[in-house]
Design a protein around this motif. Structure first.
Motif, PDB file in Angstrom:
ATOM      1  N   VAL A  91       0.837  -1.204   0.000  1.00 55.61           N
ATOM      2  CA  VAL A  91       0.000   0.000   0.000  1.00 55.61           C
ATOM      3  C   VAL A  91       0.873   1.255   0.000  1.00 55.61           C
ATOM      4  O   VAL A  91       0.596   2.217  -0.738  1.00 55.61           O
ATOM      5  N   MET A  95       0.885   4.068  -2.932  1.00 51.43           N
ATOM      6  CA  MET A  95       0.685   5.514  -2.773  1.00 51.43           C
ATOM      7  C   MET A  95       1.804   6.297  -3.447  1.00 51.43           C
ATOM      8  O   MET A  95       1.568   7.333  -4.078  1.00 51.43           O
ATOM      9  N   LEU A 141      -5.012  10.642   4.068  1.00 50.69           N
ATOM     10  CA  LEU A 141      -5.315   9.288   3.624  1.00 50.69           C
ATOM     11  C   LEU A 141      -6.604   8.820   4.268  1.00 50.69           C
ATOM     12  O   LEU A 141      -6.772   8.910   5.484  1.00 50.69           O
ATOM     13  N   VAL A 143      -8.814   5.471   4.998  1.00 55.46           N
ATOM     14  CA  VAL A 143      -8.689   4.015   5.058  1.00 55.46           C
ATOM     15  C   VAL A 143     -10.074   3.423   5.307  1.00 55.46           C
ATOM     16  O   VAL A 143     -10.674   3.641   6.365  1.00 55.46           O
ATOM     17  N   VAL A 153      -1.887   0.039   7.983  1.00 56.03           N
ATOM     18  CA  VAL A 153      -1.742   1.099   6.983  1.00 56.03           C
ATOM     19  C   VAL A 153      -1.966   2.466   7.618  1.00 56.03           C
ATOM     20  O   VAL A 153      -1.196   3.415   7.390  1.00 56.03           O
ATOM     21  N   TYR A 198      -5.962  10.564  -0.780  1.00 51.69           N
ATOM     22  CA  TYR A 198      -5.732   9.165  -1.133  1.00 51.69           C
ATOM     23  C   TYR A 198      -6.771   8.329  -0.389  1.00 51.69           C
ATOM     24  O   TYR A 198      -7.110   8.627   0.759  1.00 51.69           O
ATOM     25  N   THR A 200      -7.691   4.161   0.363  1.00 52.19           N
ATOM     26  CA  THR A 200      -7.345   2.749   0.233  1.00 52.19           C
ATOM     27  C   THR A 200      -8.413   1.913   0.918  1.00 52.19           C
ATOM     28  O   THR A 200      -8.908   2.279   1.989  1.00 52.19           O
ATOM     29  N   HIS A 202      -9.856  -1.765   2.438  1.00 50.35           N
ATOM     30  CA  HIS A 202      -9.403  -3.033   3.040  1.00 50.35           C
ATOM     31  C   HIS A 202     -10.573  -3.711   3.753  1.00 50.35           C
ATOM     32  O   HIS A 202     -10.595  -3.815   4.980  1.00 50.35           O
ATOM     33  N   LEU A 228      -6.654   3.385  -4.175  1.00 47.75           N
ATOM     34  CA  LEU A 228      -5.887   2.141  -4.140  1.00 47.75           C
ATOM     35  C   LEU A 228      -6.809   0.982  -3.771  1.00 47.75           C
ATOM     36  O   LEU A 228      -7.567   1.076  -2.803  1.00 47.75           O
ATOM     37  N   ASN A 229      -6.718  -0.103  -4.535  1.00 46.29           N
ATOM     38  CA  ASN A 229      -7.498  -1.302  -4.207  1.00 46.29           C
ATOM     39  C   ASN A 229      -6.582  -2.513  -4.222  1.00 46.29           C
ATOM     40  O   ASN A 229      -6.279  -3.079  -5.268  1.00 46.29           O
ATOM     41  N   TYR A 253      -5.522   5.293 -10.339  1.00 48.17           N
ATOM     42  CA  TYR A 253      -6.149   4.140  -9.696  1.00 48.17           C
ATOM     43  C   TYR A 253      -5.150   3.001  -9.712  1.00 48.17           C
ATOM     44  O   TYR A 253      -4.702   2.563 -10.777  1.00 48.17           O
ATOM     45  N   THR A 255      -4.639  -0.862  -8.804  1.00 53.08           N
ATOM     46  CA  THR A 255      -5.379  -2.078  -8.488  1.00 53.08           C
ATOM     47  C   THR A 255      -4.460  -3.286  -8.535  1.00 53.08           C
ATOM     48  O   THR A 255      -3.597  -3.393  -9.417  1.00 53.08           O
TER      49      THR A 255
END
Length: 390
Positions: A91, A95, A141, A143, A153, A198, A200, A202, A228-229, A253, A255
């Motif tokens: 992760v 980034m 970020l 999350v 993270v 950003y 992400t 989870h 982010l995935n 993006y 992935t």
């Protein structure tokens, strides 16, 4: 001797954990008692009569038919947290490559180096401005999901000087204790979307989380957000993401789950499912899966099951009766009635439920014969009865 079938290459560290005097392990075994698996597809797999448990050396269980397992009284384990550090590190890398065009820049340097009559040092100084990008420091970020991976993270992002917002409607006490107190835990996703540079994700993939990031969600985010995935592909709607990338609302993006549709889209950074692909992670997952499988087969204890409740208790009798059954009224009354009617004294008992299913462990002070076990199996709603001797 318990037979354990391996359906993928499982780290030798995990296989070594299984007691060779109690377990036979191999990929060609039949009528197996347990299965160790990673990504092998199992939805069309015909369960043998002896199969009692499947342990997935990883967190996701999309390759396993969970509902069918529950109906057959087969416990499905996963290994949450065993690959958390590996994913956390990826992760951070994601980034960075979503911010600064590191991949594009490295490819461009190679092009210069392989071109005739090019002074690479001079070309680099002249062309480097094409690959600039923002720093993570002082950015925000978001999350989504604060479990084992999300918490790591969030905490490491704070160390990088980021402001961190987290969202998890099912945040457990243990997960909350793992979080740095400086993480802003919000009660709705809209608040996270509004502030994040950003994002992400989870969370596990299921019918409730499918397309969590879609056009509506993206419309609530800041412009030029980077998403982010590294969890599961279906958590992000590909069509909506493509539209957002084309409009510029999403800047990049990343992935870990590319497909034919998304992999070639501009500003998509597609990784080959690298999240848990480290030797340390594979070893951690294998050991954890093997430990859970062994504990269930030998002791009846359930830890980290995705389809049945977690139930563990110390031995306190001569024999242990383990019952998987429907979560229906009067089940315990019927179980205890049979045992008392047969003059069997209960030393200890634990019962827990998870949605439609429940699990009961009963320690008793005498051996259990086949007649008693069959009486328990005849109770309406009982799916599987196992008798273990101490």
């Amino acid at each position: 001797m318990y037979r354990i079938k391996t359906m993928n290459k499982i780290s030798s560290a995990g296989l070594a954990y299984l007691d060779q005097t109690r377990f036979q392990v191999g990929e060609d075994l039949e009528n197996e008692d347990g299965i160790l698996v990673r990504s092998a597809p199992m939805h069309d797999y015909e369960f043998p009569d002896a199969l009692r448990a499947i342990a997935r050396a990883g967190a996701g269980t999309n390759n396993i038919p969970i509902d069918r397992c529950s109906e057959h009284g087969i416990v499905v384990f996963n290994t949450p947290g065993a690959n958390a550090n590996a994913v956390k590190e990826l992760v951070i890398a994601a980034m960075l490559i979503a911010s600064r065009d590191i991949l594009g820049g490295a490819d461009w340097v190679q092009e210069q180096a392989h071109s005739p009559n090019v002074d690479v040092a001079a070309a680099v100084e002249k062309g480097k401005s094409a690959f600039v990008g923002p720093e993570l420091f002082h950015k925000t970020l978001g999350v989504i999901g604060l479990g084992a991976i999300g918490a790591l993270v969030a905490n490491v992002a704070l160390e990088l000087g980021m402001d961190v917002y987290g969202y998890d409607p099912f945040l457990s006490v243990d997960a909350a204790l793992r979080l740095d107190r400086h993480v802003h835990v919000v009660k709705n996703l809209d608040e996270l979307y509004k502030v994040s540079d950003y994002i992400t994700i989870h969370v596990p993939y299921n019918s409730a989380t499918k397309d969590t990031i879609n056009a509506e969600a993206i419309s609530k985010m800041k412009g030029q957000v980077r998403i982010l995935n590294l969890a599961r592909g279906g958590l992000v709607n590909d069509d909506d993401m493509i539209a957002a990338l084309e409009s510029g609302r999403v800047a990049k993006y990343v992935t870990d789950f590319p497909d034919d549709k998304i992999a070639t889209v501009k500003n998509v950074i597609a990784l080959p499912h690298l999240g848990a692909s480290t030797p340390e992670s594979e070893e951690n997952c294998a050991v954890m899966a093997a430990r859970q499988l062994q504990d269930y087969l030998l002791n009846g204890n359930i830890v980290n099951s995705v389809n049945l409740p977690n139930v563990s208790q110390d031995w306190s009798g001569i024999a242990r009766i383990c019952l998987i059954h429907k979560n229906v009224p009067a089940m315990l009354t019927q179980i205890m009635s049979i045992l008392s009617g047969d003059g069997i004294n209960v030393e200890n008992m634990t019962n827990k439920s998870k949605k439609d299913y429940a699990y009961t462990m009963v320690d008793v002070n005498t051996r259990i014969n086949d007649e008693v076990a069959d009486e328990l199996r005849a109770i309406p709603g009982v799916i599987r009865v196992r008798v273990l001797n101490h």
